[in-house]
Design an enzyme around this catalytic site. Structure first.
Site, PDB file in Angstrom:
ATOM      1  N   ARG A 138      16.028  -7.480 -34.333  1.00 24.20           N
ATOM      2  CA  ARG A 138      15.143  -8.796 -34.876  1.00 24.20           C
ATOM      3  C   ARG A 138      15.120  -9.806 -33.841  1.00 24.20           C
ATOM      4  O   ARG A 138      14.169 -10.696 -33.959  1.00 24.20           O
ATOM      5  CB  ARG A 138      15.840  -9.339 -36.289  1.00 24.20           C
ATOM      6  CG  ARG A 138      15.800  -8.354 -37.344  1.00 24.20           C
ATOM      7  CD  ARG A 138      16.397  -8.767 -38.496  1.00 24.20           C
ATOM      8  NE  ARG A 138      15.694 -10.036 -39.077  1.00 24.20           N
ATOM      9  CZ  ARG A 138      14.738  -9.851 -40.044  1.00 24.20           C
ATOM     10  NH1 ARG A 138      14.349  -8.904 -40.385  1.00 24.20           N
ATOM     11  NH2 ARG A 138      13.849 -10.944 -40.423  1.00 24.20           N
ATOM     12  N   LYS A 177      11.503  -9.882 -32.960  1.00 25.02           N
ATOM     13  CA  LYS A 177      10.625  -8.803 -33.246  1.00 25.02           C
ATOM     14  C   LYS A 177      10.012  -9.657 -34.755  1.00 25.02           C
ATOM     15  O   LYS A 177       8.622  -9.385 -34.752  1.00 25.02           O
ATOM     16  CB  LYS A 177      11.533  -7.916 -34.419  1.00 25.02           C
ATOM     17  CG  LYS A 177      10.831  -6.929 -35.118  1.00 25.02           C
ATOM     18  CD  LYS A 177      10.065  -5.982 -34.058  1.00 25.02           C
ATOM     19  CE  LYS A 177       9.115  -5.035 -34.879  1.00 25.02           C
ATOM     20  NZ  LYS A 177       8.041  -4.397 -34.046  1.00 25.02           N
ATOM     21  N   ASN A 205      19.249 -17.898 -43.591  1.00 26.23           N
ATOM     22  CA  ASN A 205      18.162 -17.659 -42.854  1.00 26.23           C
ATOM     23  C   ASN A 205      17.098 -18.797 -43.215  1.00 26.23           C
ATOM     24  O   ASN A 205      17.058 -19.121 -44.531  1.00 26.23           O
ATOM     25  CB  ASN A 205      17.531 -16.286 -42.693  1.00 26.23           C
ATOM     26  CG  ASN A 205      18.478 -15.188 -42.030  1.00 26.23           C
ATOM     27  OD1 ASN A 205      19.140 -15.654 -41.662  1.00 26.23           O
ATOM     28  ND2 ASN A 205      18.009 -14.028 -42.545  1.00 26.23           N
ATOM     29  N   GLY A 206      16.368 -19.209 -42.295  1.00 26.88           N
ATOM     30  CA  GLY A 206      15.470 -20.162 -42.910  1.00 26.88           C
ATOM     31  C   GLY A 206      15.530 -21.650 -42.211  1.00 26.88           C
ATOM     32  O   GLY A 206      16.345 -21.641 -41.344  1.00 26.88           O
ATOM     33  N   HIS A 252     -17.956 -13.727 -14.738  1.00 28.22           N
ATOM     34  CA  HIS A 252     -18.114 -15.396 -14.907  1.00 28.22           C
ATOM     35  C   HIS A 252     -16.704 -15.969 -14.682  1.00 28.22           C
ATOM     36  O   HIS A 252     -16.576 -17.113 -15.078  1.00 28.22           O
ATOM     37  CB  HIS A 252     -18.369 -15.503 -16.381  1.00 28.22           C
ATOM     38  CG  HIS A 252     -19.753 -14.777 -16.804  1.00 28.22           C
ATOM     39  ND1 HIS A 252     -20.698 -15.400 -16.232  1.00 28.22           N
ATOM     40  CD2 HIS A 252     -19.803 -13.701 -17.592  1.00 28.22           C
ATOM     41  CE1 HIS A 252     -21.830 -14.582 -16.833  1.00 28.22           C
ATOM     42  NE2 HIS A 252     -21.460 -13.757 -17.505  1.00 28.22           N
ATOM     43  N   TRP A 286      19.297 -17.054 -34.346  1.00 25.13           N
ATOM     44  CA  TRP A 286      18.413 -17.411 -33.461  1.00 25.13           C
ATOM     45  C   TRP A 286      18.113 -18.827 -33.442  1.00 25.13           C
ATOM     46  O   TRP A 286      17.744 -19.402 -34.487  1.00 25.13           O
ATOM     47  CB  TRP A 286      16.884 -16.671 -33.650  1.00 25.13           C
ATOM     48  CG  TRP A 286      15.781 -16.980 -32.705  1.00 25.13           C
ATOM     49  CD1 TRP A 286      15.088 -18.127 -32.782  1.00 25.13           C
ATOM     50  CD2 TRP A 286      15.265 -16.282 -31.684  1.00 25.13           C
ATOM     51  NE1 TRP A 286      14.159 -18.118 -31.778  1.00 25.13           N
ATOM     52  CE2 TRP A 286      14.163 -16.832 -31.091  1.00 25.13           C
ATOM     53  CE3 TRP A 286      15.821 -14.845 -31.143  1.00 25.13           C
ATOM     54  CZ2 TRP A 286      13.586 -16.338 -30.082  1.00 25.13           C
ATOM     55  CZ3 TRP A 286      14.796 -14.505 -30.222  1.00 25.13           C
ATOM     56  CH2 TRP A 286      13.716 -15.241 -29.604  1.00 25.13           C
ATOM     57  N   CYS A 293      17.203 -13.906 -37.116  1.00 25.72           N
ATOM     58  CA  CYS A 293      18.169 -14.325 -37.735  1.00 25.72           C
ATOM     59  C   CYS A 293      18.539 -13.096 -38.849  1.00 25.72           C
ATOM     60  O   CYS A 293      17.502 -12.583 -39.331  1.00 25.72           O
ATOM     61  CB  CYS A 293      18.139 -15.530 -38.629  1.00 25.72           C
ATOM     62  SG  CYS A 293      18.243 -17.069 -37.721  1.00 25.72           S
ATOM     63  N   GLU A 328       4.906  -8.008 -22.347  1.00 28.14           N
ATOM     64  CA  GLU A 328       6.110  -8.155 -23.001  1.00 28.14           C
ATOM     65  C   GLU A 328       7.239  -7.446 -22.591  1.00 28.14           C
ATOM     66  O   GLU A 328       8.354  -7.785 -22.711  1.00 28.14           O
ATOM     67  CB  GLU A 328       5.619  -7.416 -24.486  1.00 28.14           C
ATOM     68  CG  GLU A 328       5.185  -8.570 -25.434  1.00 28.14           C
ATOM     69  CD  GLU A 328       4.871  -7.864 -26.942  1.00 28.14           C
ATOM     70  OE1 GLU A 328       5.086  -8.324 -27.951  1.00 28.14           O
ATOM     71  OE2 GLU A 328       4.276  -6.643 -26.965  1.00 28.14           O
ATOM     72  N   LYS A 334       1.342  -5.560 -24.425  1.00 31.46           N
ATOM     73  CA  LYS A 334       2.351  -4.518 -24.133  1.00 31.46           C
ATOM     74  C   LYS A 334       2.871  -4.521 -22.657  1.00 31.46           C
ATOM     75  O   LYS A 334       4.318  -4.746 -22.633  1.00 31.46           O
ATOM     76  CB  LYS A 334       1.988  -3.050 -24.307  1.00 31.46           C
ATOM     77  CG  LYS A 334       1.599  -2.396 -25.707  1.00 31.46           C
ATOM     78  CD  LYS A 334       2.362  -2.731 -26.608  1.00 31.46           C
ATOM     79  CE  LYS A 334       2.232  -4.288 -27.248  1.00 31.46           C
ATOM     80  NZ  LYS A 334       3.058  -4.444 -28.652  1.00 31.46           N
TER      81      LYS A 334
HETATM   82  C1  G6P Z   1       6.423 -11.411 -32.863  1.00 35.08           C
HETATM   83  C2  G6P Z   1       6.610 -10.052 -32.342  1.00 35.08           C
HETATM   84  C3  G6P Z   1       5.137  -9.526 -32.254  1.00 35.08           C
HETATM   85  C4  G6P Z   1       4.489  -9.330 -33.252  1.00 35.08           C
HETATM   86  C5  G6P Z   1       4.033 -10.795 -33.997  1.00 35.08           C
HETATM   87  C6  G6P Z   1       3.712 -10.811 -35.327  1.00 35.08           C
HETATM   88  O1  G6P Z   1       5.724 -12.426 -32.101  1.00 35.08           O
HETATM   89  O2  G6P Z   1       7.438 -10.125 -31.083  1.00 35.08           O
HETATM   90  O3  G6P Z   1       5.260  -8.071 -31.578  1.00 35.08           O
HETATM   91  O4  G6P Z   1       2.937  -8.889 -33.063  1.00 35.08           O
HETATM   92  O5  G6P Z   1       5.549 -11.447 -34.311  1.00 35.08           O
HETATM   93  O6  G6P Z   1       4.508  -9.978 -36.284  1.00 35.08           O
HETATM   94  P1  G6P Z   1       4.340  -9.640 -37.637  1.00 35.08           P
HETATM   95  O7  G6P Z   1       5.383  -8.969 -38.272  1.00 35.08           O
HETATM   96  O8  G6P Z   1       3.566 -10.533 -38.350  1.00 35.08           O
HETATM   97  O9  G6P Z   1       3.203  -8.345 -37.229  1.00 35.08           O
END
Ligand code: G6P
Length: 606
Positions: A27, A601, A99-100, A502, A73, A2, A486, A483
């Protein structure tokens, strides 16, 4: 997740709002919309899907100088045209973007419907428009009256055709930034949408309402007491939000790491006392001496950076340190200890679960510091003290430079804390040397991008991959696997190398590559023994390691050699080839690098 952009001033507002929406795109969102006050009243357009769909639907004639726009979103209600923001009152005179989450939306909606209000969406936001509709007076007073009824979090912007030269914004738990221009005012939820227009900004505080007009603004608390703000310099150049010649923000941000890490270190290394200075900690040496435990909290890559930091902190301070996913921590009724130091790790400073964990610690009387990249963000403000990572804005959904810089920031904290305790000046000096060498050594690793591309292309067809490492290299393996999954959507899992036998060893086969993170530390020979086990089962091995171990080189199908800085910091360098590996594999598979499917993001909801 958002985003909000709004404007009052002389400019034609639609193109400005649309370009602002594009700036907020990173975002993550699934619909978008704009509302504009035109000479014939309020006009609103909303569309599910990409911003370009919305842009194509906007009539050329829609002219006005006051407007608001939003990327949504979906949380309450599917991503449809009807649920996209802005939302309107029954008379279609006023529009709200939000937002929120309004937590008491269900009750408020029932009450409003009983009074005859007609809802056109399933969103929690729409209650705001109808609540404001039922109030009287100046626009900011009406918004305050409506917000008095609301529980939950919000960053909002409101326009009303009865007040055609005004815009009202308010904040509680969701960022709202005002941008001050020459006889024009902006509002946004993210600096990204503002910096092209102005460098003078004001971060609204929680519980504040702002009335914006072209000639200026005034702010009050929710109970109408005036508050004072002086505009501050945004501190980031608009180029930070532009891709330049790079094909993606991720690649740009990977390549920015030498400068970004240098920024994290800048002014913080003290060769006189062989320690690190961290100006924002707001905790005295005496208080730090009393710390008996360190707990790092974060989500996703921030959690993995926390794990890497915990390793360094425990190693250098001899204080027990560990990391935990913030959402797990906050829901398990954790014991918050008086002599523990909690560290909230976050790139955006807005992640809901991390913020909630901060509040849980504070509510229980614990001490929490932020390790945050976004200056002025909610987590940074709620923690009060902490360390800014200074990686610069990160636009690609997947974290790269912020991960590296966060681990470096935590290494600085470990040095600072270590030197207050038992770390010798000689070790402090060696650490300073190793930290100072990092930016250049990172540049050396980046120079291998083409070689890593060739390896990634060779393995991009794999359905699954293992990442392994031990001790300080294990969090790096976790981040490497993160990575790859994702952005390439290849299934990837990370294990401590010691755990392979294990269980996971059952899956080793010629089809399953293992990416082994092997610094030349005390556990080197153990790591080599694990590689022998993988080789014996014909599993392909990609080793990220240093030069000079003949047997290791023999065992691996591919070797990516990383220079060494020593002092336990080499795993930081090993994160870089893993970023490049994921990047090149994803490119080979034709993936959307900067906006991987299903991910946002900044996750500002639970
Ligand atoms: C989302 C993003 C991740 C990120 C996580 C924590 O899931 O896709 O890439 O690591 O949030 O975000 P922050 O802004 O708290 O580091």
């Amino acid at each position: 997740m958002c985003g909000i952009i709004g404007y009052v001033g002389p400019q034609t507002v639609v193109p400005l709002l649309v370009s602002g929406l594009y700036r907020l795109e990173y975002r993550g969102y699934d619909s978008s919309g704009v509302a504009v006050l035109t000479s014939s009243g309020l006009r609103v357009h909303r569309r599910a899907g990409k911003i370009k769909v919305l842009e194509a639907s906007l009539p050329k004639k829609m002219k006005g100088n006051v407007g608001i726009a939003h990327t949504r979103w979906a949380t309450h209600g599917a991503p449809t045209d009807a649920n996209a923001h802005p939302h309107l009152d029954c008379k279609q005179e006023l529009a709200v973007v939000h937002n929120g989450i309004i937590e008491n939306a269900t009750e408020l909606r029932a009450e409003l419907e009983a009074r005859g209000h007609k809802f056109t969406s399933e969103t929690d936001t729409e209650v705001l428009a109808h609540l404001i509709e039922d109030t009287e007076g100046a626009l900011d007073a009406r918004v305050r009256a409506a917000l008095a009824r609301v529980e939950g979090t919000y960053g909002i912007a409101v326009i009303d055709q009865k007040n055609p030269s005004q815009l009202v914004a308010a904040r509680r738990g969701s960022p709202v930034i005002l941008g001050v221009g020459e006889r024009e005012m902006f509002v946004a939820s993210d600096l990204a949408a503002l910096v092209r227009h102005t460098s003078q900004v004001i971060h609204l505080d929680d519980g504040e309402v702002a009335l914006l007009e072209a000639r200026g603004f005034h702010t009050t608390t929710l109970d109408a007491r005036p508050t004072q703000h002086e505009p501050q310099l945004a501190g980031v150049a608009h180029q930070s939000y532009e891709r330049g010649d790079f094909p993606s923000f991720m690649l740009k941000e990977i390549h920015e790491q030498p400068e970004a890490c240098a920024r994290t270190l800048k002014g913080r290394l003290d060769s006189e006392f062989d320690t690190a200075h961290l100006g924002g900690l707001e905790i005295s040496a005496r208080e730090l001496l009393d710390i008996r435990r360190i707990k790092l909290l974060g989500c996703g890559s921030a959690y993995y950076a926390g794990l890497a930091g915990a390793h360094l902190l425990e190693e250098l301070t001899r204080v027990p340190a560990d990391a935990e996913p913030a959402a797990e921590f906050r829901y398990r009724n954790p014991v918050v200890e008086r002599d523990a130091l909690y560290l909230a790790v976050s790139q955006s400073g807005e992640t809901f679960d991390t913020l909630a964990a901060v509040r849980e610690v504070r509510r229980k009387g614990g001490r929490v510091l932020g390790v945050v990249n976004a200056v002025g963000s909610t987590i940074a403000r709620e923690c009060g003290g902490g360390i800014y990572v200074h990686a610069g804005p990160e636009i690609s959904v997947t974290s790269t430079k912020t991960f590296t810089c966060t681990v470096i920031a935590l290494a600085l904290l470990a040095l600072h804390l270590g030197r207050i305790r038992d770390l010798s000046p000689a070790r402090g000096r060696r650490l300073i040397r190793a930290l100072s060498a990092l930016p250049e050594r990172i540049a050396d690793v980046l120079a291998q991008s083409e070689k890593i591309r060739a390896i990634a292309e060779k393995y991009a067809g794999a359905r699954s991959a293992f990442f392994i490492g031990r001790a300080g290299a294990y969090p790096i393996a976790l981040e490497g696997a993160q990575k790859l999954k994702e952005i390439s959507y290849i299934h990837a899992e990370a294990y401590p190398s010691s755990e392979l036998k294990h269980g996971p060893l059952a899956l080793i086969s010629p089809e399953l590559p293992t990416i082994a993170v092997v610094p030349h530390d005390d556990l080197l020979e153990k790591a080599v023994a694990t590689l022998e086990e993988i080789r014996a089962r014909s599993g392909p091995i990609i080793a990220v390691t240093h030069a000079g171990h003949a047997r290791l080189t023999e065992l691996a199908d591919e070797v990516i050699e990383v220079p060494t800085v020593g002092e336990g910091l080499d795993p930081i360098l090993m994160a870089i080839p893993l970023q490049l590996f994921a990047y090149h594999a994803a490119v080979a598979l034709g993936r959307d690098i900067d906006q991987p499917r299903n991910l946002a993001k900044s996750v500002t909801v639970e």
